[in-house]
Design an enzyme around this catalytic site. Sequence first.
Site, PDB file in Angstrom:
ATOM      1  N   GLY A  30       3.043  11.630  -2.438  1.00  0.00           N
ATOM      2  CA  GLY A  30       1.923  11.882  -1.538  1.00  0.00           C
ATOM      3  C   GLY A  30       2.353  12.662  -0.303  1.00  0.00           C
ATOM      4  N   SER A  84      -3.150   3.077   2.903  1.00  0.00           N
ATOM      5  CA  SER A  84      -1.766   2.619   2.926  1.00  0.00           C
ATOM      6  C   SER A  84      -1.742   1.154   2.510  1.00  0.00           C
ATOM      7  CB  SER A  84      -1.195   2.753   4.340  1.00  0.00           C
ATOM      8  OG  SER A  84      -0.022   1.976   4.470  1.00  0.00           O
ATOM      9  N   GLU A 110      -6.245   3.751  -3.852  1.00  0.00           N
ATOM     10  CA  GLU A 110      -6.773   5.058  -4.268  1.00  0.00           C
ATOM     11  C   GLU A 110      -5.737   6.181  -4.067  1.00  0.00           C
ATOM     12  OE1 GLU A 110      -8.918   7.422  -5.925  1.00  0.00           O
ATOM     13  OE2 GLU A 110      -9.755   5.424  -6.202  1.00  0.00           O
ATOM     14  N   HIS A 140      -2.377   5.970  -4.372  1.00  0.00           N
ATOM     15  CA  HIS A 140      -1.475   5.940  -5.536  1.00  0.00           C
ATOM     16  C   HIS A 140      -2.199   6.430  -6.791  1.00  0.00           C
ATOM     17  CE1 HIS A 140       0.121   2.467  -3.020  1.00  0.00           C
ATOM     18  NE2 HIS A 140       1.204   3.217  -3.147  1.00  0.00           N
ATOM     19  N   LYS A 143       1.052  12.197   2.388  1.00  0.00           N
ATOM     20  CA  LYS A 143       0.955  11.251   3.509  1.00  0.00           C
ATOM     21  C   LYS A 143       2.355  10.983   4.062  1.00  0.00           C
ATOM     22  CE  LYS A 143      -0.048   6.630   4.777  1.00  0.00           C
ATOM     23  NZ  LYS A 143       1.096   5.803   4.415  1.00  0.00           N
ATOM     24  N   MET A 195       5.738   1.474  -4.365  1.00  0.00           N
ATOM     25  CA  MET A 195       6.153   0.109  -4.022  1.00  0.00           C
ATOM     26  C   MET A 195       5.039  -0.878  -4.350  1.00  0.00           C
ATOM     27  SD  MET A 195       8.669   0.292  -0.816  1.00  0.00           S
ATOM     28  CE  MET A 195       7.437   0.329   0.458  1.00  0.00           C
ATOM     29  N   GLY A 196       4.051  -0.428  -5.120  1.00  0.00           N
ATOM     30  CA  GLY A 196       2.999  -1.342  -5.563  1.00  0.00           C
ATOM     31  C   GLY A 196       1.924  -1.582  -4.520  1.00  0.00           C
ATOM     32  N   TYR A 197       1.119  -2.626  -4.783  1.00  0.00           N
ATOM     33  CA  TYR A 197      -0.086  -2.904  -4.015  1.00  0.00           C
ATOM     34  C   TYR A 197      -0.950  -1.638  -3.999  1.00  0.00           C
ATOM     35  CZ  TYR A 197      -2.770  -6.215  -1.364  1.00  0.00           C
ATOM     36  OH  TYR A 197      -3.743  -7.108  -0.988  1.00  0.00           O
TER      37      TYR A 197
HETATM   38  P1  AMP Z   1       4.383   3.665  -1.425  1.00  0.00           P
HETATM   39  O1  AMP Z   1       3.922   2.686  -2.456  1.00  0.00           O
HETATM   40  O2  AMP Z   1       3.769   3.450  -0.079  1.00  0.00           O
HETATM   41  O3  AMP Z   1       5.878   3.836  -1.401  1.00  0.00           O
HETATM   42  O4  AMP Z   1       3.816   5.070  -1.888  1.00  0.00           O
HETATM   43  C1  AMP Z   1       4.082   5.586  -3.166  1.00  0.00           C
HETATM   44  C2  AMP Z   1       3.601   7.011  -3.230  1.00  0.00           C
HETATM   45  O5  AMP Z   1       2.186   7.051  -2.969  1.00  0.00           O
HETATM   46  C3  AMP Z   1       4.254   7.921  -2.184  1.00  0.00           C
HETATM   47  O6  AMP Z   1       4.532   9.184  -2.776  1.00  0.00           O
HETATM   48  C4  AMP Z   1       3.199   8.021  -1.123  1.00  0.00           C
HETATM   49  O7  AMP Z   1       3.280   9.219  -0.364  1.00  0.00           O
HETATM   50  C5  AMP Z   1       1.930   8.005  -1.957  1.00  0.00           C
HETATM   51  N1  AMP Z   1       0.800   7.596  -1.127  1.00  0.00           N
HETATM   52  C6  AMP Z   1       0.684   6.463  -0.400  1.00  0.00           C
HETATM   53  N2  AMP Z   1      -0.476   6.474   0.290  1.00  0.00           N
HETATM   54  C7  AMP Z   1      -1.094   7.643  -0.001  1.00  0.00           C
HETATM   55  C8  AMP Z   1      -2.329   8.261   0.409  1.00  0.00           C
HETATM   56  N3  AMP Z   1      -3.147   7.669   1.275  1.00  0.00           N
HETATM   57  N4  AMP Z   1      -2.632   9.471  -0.100  1.00  0.00           N
HETATM   58  C9  AMP Z   1      -1.796  10.083  -0.965  1.00  0.00           C
HETATM   59  N5  AMP Z   1      -0.626   9.572  -1.379  1.00  0.00           N
HETATM   60  C10 AMP Z   1      -0.272   8.368  -0.909  1.00  0.00           C
END
Ligand code: AMP
Length: 281
Positions: free
Chosen positions: A146, A184, A35, A37, A148, A30-32
Site C-alpha cells: 500500500g 489502518s 478494505e 488490505h 499508505k 499483519m492481519g486484522y
Molecule cells: P499491515 O497489515 O498494516 O502491515 O499492512 C499490510 C499492507 O497493507 C501494507 O502494504 C500496507 O501499506 C497496506 N495497507 C494498509 N492500510 C492500507 C490502506 N488504508 N490503503 C492501502 N493499503 C493499505
Amino acid sequence: MLVVKTIREVREIVKQWRKEDLSVGFVPTMGYLHEGHQSLIRAAGENDRVVVSIFVNPMQFGPKEDLATYPRDLEHDKEKCIEAGADLIFAPDVSEMYEDNFQAFVDMNLLTQELCGLTRPCHFRGVCTVVTKLFNIVKPDRAYFGKKDAQQLAIIKRMVADLNMDIEIIGCPIIREADGLARSSRNVYLDTQERKAALVLSKAVNKASELINSGERNSETIVSAMTQIISAEPLAKIDYVKVVSLDTMQQISEINNSALIALAVYIGKTRLIDNFFYEGE
Ligand code: AMP
C-alpha cells in the site's frame, strides 16, 4: 481458500502451481484485515493465484511498541480474504518464522533512517528481513504494497532492486474511510473522541494537496499550513510532518518535480501515518 501455518506447506502448494505454469501474486500483511488490505488482494487478482501472509512480525516492533496488543482475528481475516479472492493464507507462528538461534537480518542505509525510521529505529530492518523471508518462502512473481506506507514501499522497491530479487513490486492507492481517515488496523485503538480527532491527518494531507495544486512549491509553507491544522487538535501530537524526495526520503525545500508529503501523528497513544504523493505536472 486454504489456510496453512508451515513454510513446508506453502512451498508444496506453490510448487504445484508452478508446475501448472500459474503466476503467483503475494500480499504480505499483519492481519486484522480491512478494505485497504482487500484492495491489495484484489489487485493481486491479476495473477493466476493469490497468497496472503498474516504475521505480526515481532522484529519490526520496538520494545515500547504495541506488539502484545496488536489486534489479531484469524477468523475475521479468513472472511476478508475469501471476499477479496485470495487462494491461500500463510499464517505462521513466530517460532515457524524465527528459530531460537535466528541471527540474520536484511537492512539498508539512508532510506530507513528518515521519517518513521527516526522514531522507530529498528522497524525497517524488521520489515526488510521478514519481507525477504516471505519472498523466499512464497517466491511470488509480483508483490503488492500500500502507498499508505510510502516509506516502506520505497524501501522494498530499493531492496528488491539492490538485491536482485526477481519480483515485481506494485504500489496500490491509499484506501480511506468515508470521512477521509486512512484505513489502518490501528484505528481500532481509537475511542470515539480520538476517532474524530484523527481526521486532522487527512485534513492536513488535503490541505497540502490543495496548496500544491494551486501552485505552492515552498515546503516550509506547506508544512506550516499542515502543522497549524494538526496543532489545533488537543488530542494530536505531531511526530513529523515533512516534504521529502521519494527517492531519498530526504527533506526538500522546494518542490520541483515529484514529492512525498508525509506525516505521523499521535492521537492519544496511537501513532497514525498518512501521506500525499505529488507526481508533478
Ligand atoms: P499491515 O497489515 O498494516 O502491515 O499492512 C499490510 C499492507 O497493507 C501494507 O502494504 C500496507 O501499506 C497496506 N495497507 C494498509 N492500510 C492500507 C490502506 N488504508 N490503503 C492501502 N493499503 C493499505
